[in-house]
Design an enzyme around this catalytic site. Structure first.
Site, short mmCIF file in Angstrom:
data_model
loop_
_atom_site.label_atom_id
_atom_site.label_comp_id
_atom_site.label_asym_id
_atom_site.label_seq_id
_atom_site.Cartn_x
_atom_site.Cartn_y
_atom_site.Cartn_z
N HIS A 183 0.84 -1.20 0.00
CA HIS A 183 0.00 0.00 0.00
C HIS A 183 0.87 1.26 0.00
O HIS A 183 2.07 1.19 0.28
CB HIS A 183 -0.92 0.03 1.23
N LYS A 187 -0.73 5.00 4.48
CA LYS A 187 -1.66 4.07 5.13
C LYS A 187 -1.29 3.92 6.60
O LYS A 187 -0.13 3.73 6.95
CB LYS A 187 -1.64 2.70 4.42
#
Ligand code: NAD
Length: 295
Positions: A183, A187
């Site tokens: 990600h 995040k």
């Protein structure tokens, strides 16, 4: 449609009697409010609501002190002025809305649920990173209102959940299972809610307890891999929207089930679909497998 659930239903109390919100929504537009409207998902959600049949954006909120408070939600999302001002007053916004879409963080979602339950309004949440205790609190609110909570609202990922179940059933205990997710560098939770759900699906299918077999860390002389463990690895960097691979590794062969998200739009479209699906539903806790008819 000026009516809302609060004006048609007695106010529920936490843990009180189950009730359904709704026949009055049929053949009308559902009014949707979006919390975290200026966030990465917020803008995509505004666009998805605009594009969805039968949905209408009625309100948008941001956290106290956010620089976009007071601005037009459509302008902030880059879709042109919509006449919906971003406010911090969720209670007032929910007086007008039928359903709240919430892609924020567990503690914010729980605070939002309190407002929705008090007003008898529905909630679709894509927030991730809930502790078991926080999940329990969500389940208690689901005694009062219909809630869709899903760590991943894309159709592709939900198809993957199904494939993982079938694959684990076929391979049984003979293959080692490892999960890797990637990600973007902003995040906050790790591993992703999607990776956790993938681990849970495999563990449940193989008769294991995910909380006991998930292995998040290997370093130094940590010993051989156990047969039961499910390795959970994360990569963070740049602007990666979200990638997940589950490896089933056997002797001389390997199966990889992968999903790559190229944009956030399909998460947002899934949330819009969940809103429409909630229409006419009893109070309860649902996920995207329910919305997509995969359960
Ligand atoms: P983000 O930080 O860009 O957006 C969150 C927004 O919420 C921010 O704008 C923030 O200011 C706002 N916010 C925080 N507290 C608030 C409050 N009290 N009231 C109103 N607004 C508030 O994050 P993001 O990348 O959009 O992700 C949000 C969440 O959605 C994360 O939990 C992420 O994991 C999850 N997510 C889920 C899916 C899915 O399909 N389920 C897909 C993508 C992201």
């Amino acid at each position: 449609m000026g009516a809302n659930a609060a004006s048609h239903q007695p106010l529920p109390s936490k843990g009180g009697e189950k009730h359904s919100i709704n026949n009055f929504l049929r053949d009308t537009h559902m009014k949707v409010a979006i919390v975290g409207a200026a966030g990465r998902m917020g803008g995509r959600l505004i666009q998805a609501v605009l594009e969805a049949d039968g949905l209408e954006l009625s309100g948008a909120t941001e956290r106290p002190g956010h620089p976009k408070l007071g601005e037009d939600a459509g302008q902030v999302a880059g879709v042109g002025a919509l006449g919906v001002t971003i406010t911090e007053d969720l209670a007032a916004v929910m007086d007008e809305a039928d359903v709240l879409i919430d892609f924020t963080f567990p503690e914010v979602t729980l605070a939002n649920l309190k407002v929705c339950a008090a007003k008898g309004k529905m909630l679709v949440s894509g927030s991730t990173g809930f502790t078991p205790e926080q999940k329990q609190s969500v389940a208690e609110y689901a005694d009062q209102i219909p809630i869709v909570l899903a760590p991943n609202m894309s159709i592709g990922v939900n198809a993957c959940f199904k494939l993982l179940k079938e694959t684990a059933k076929i391979l049984g205990d003979d293959f080692d299972v490892e999960i890797v997710e990637l990600h973007h560098n902003k995040k906050k939770d790790s591993p992703s809610g999607t990776a956790v759900r993938m681990g849970e699906v495999v563990a449940e299918t193989l008769g294991r307890d995910y909380n006991k077999v998930a292995n998040f860390h290997r370093e130094g002389m940590c010993g051989e891999r156990t047969k039961e463990e499910i390795g959970m690895q994360t990569v963070r960097g740049g602007d990666i929207v979200g990638e997940h691979t589950v490896y089933f590794i056997g002797m001389g062969e390997r199966i990889e089930i992968s999903h790559r998200a190229m944009s956030r739009d399909m998460f947002a479209r899934g949330a819009a679909r969940a809103c429409r699906w909630l229409e006419g539903k009893e109070a309860g806790l649902y996920d995207m497998q329910d919305v997509l008819g995969l359960n």
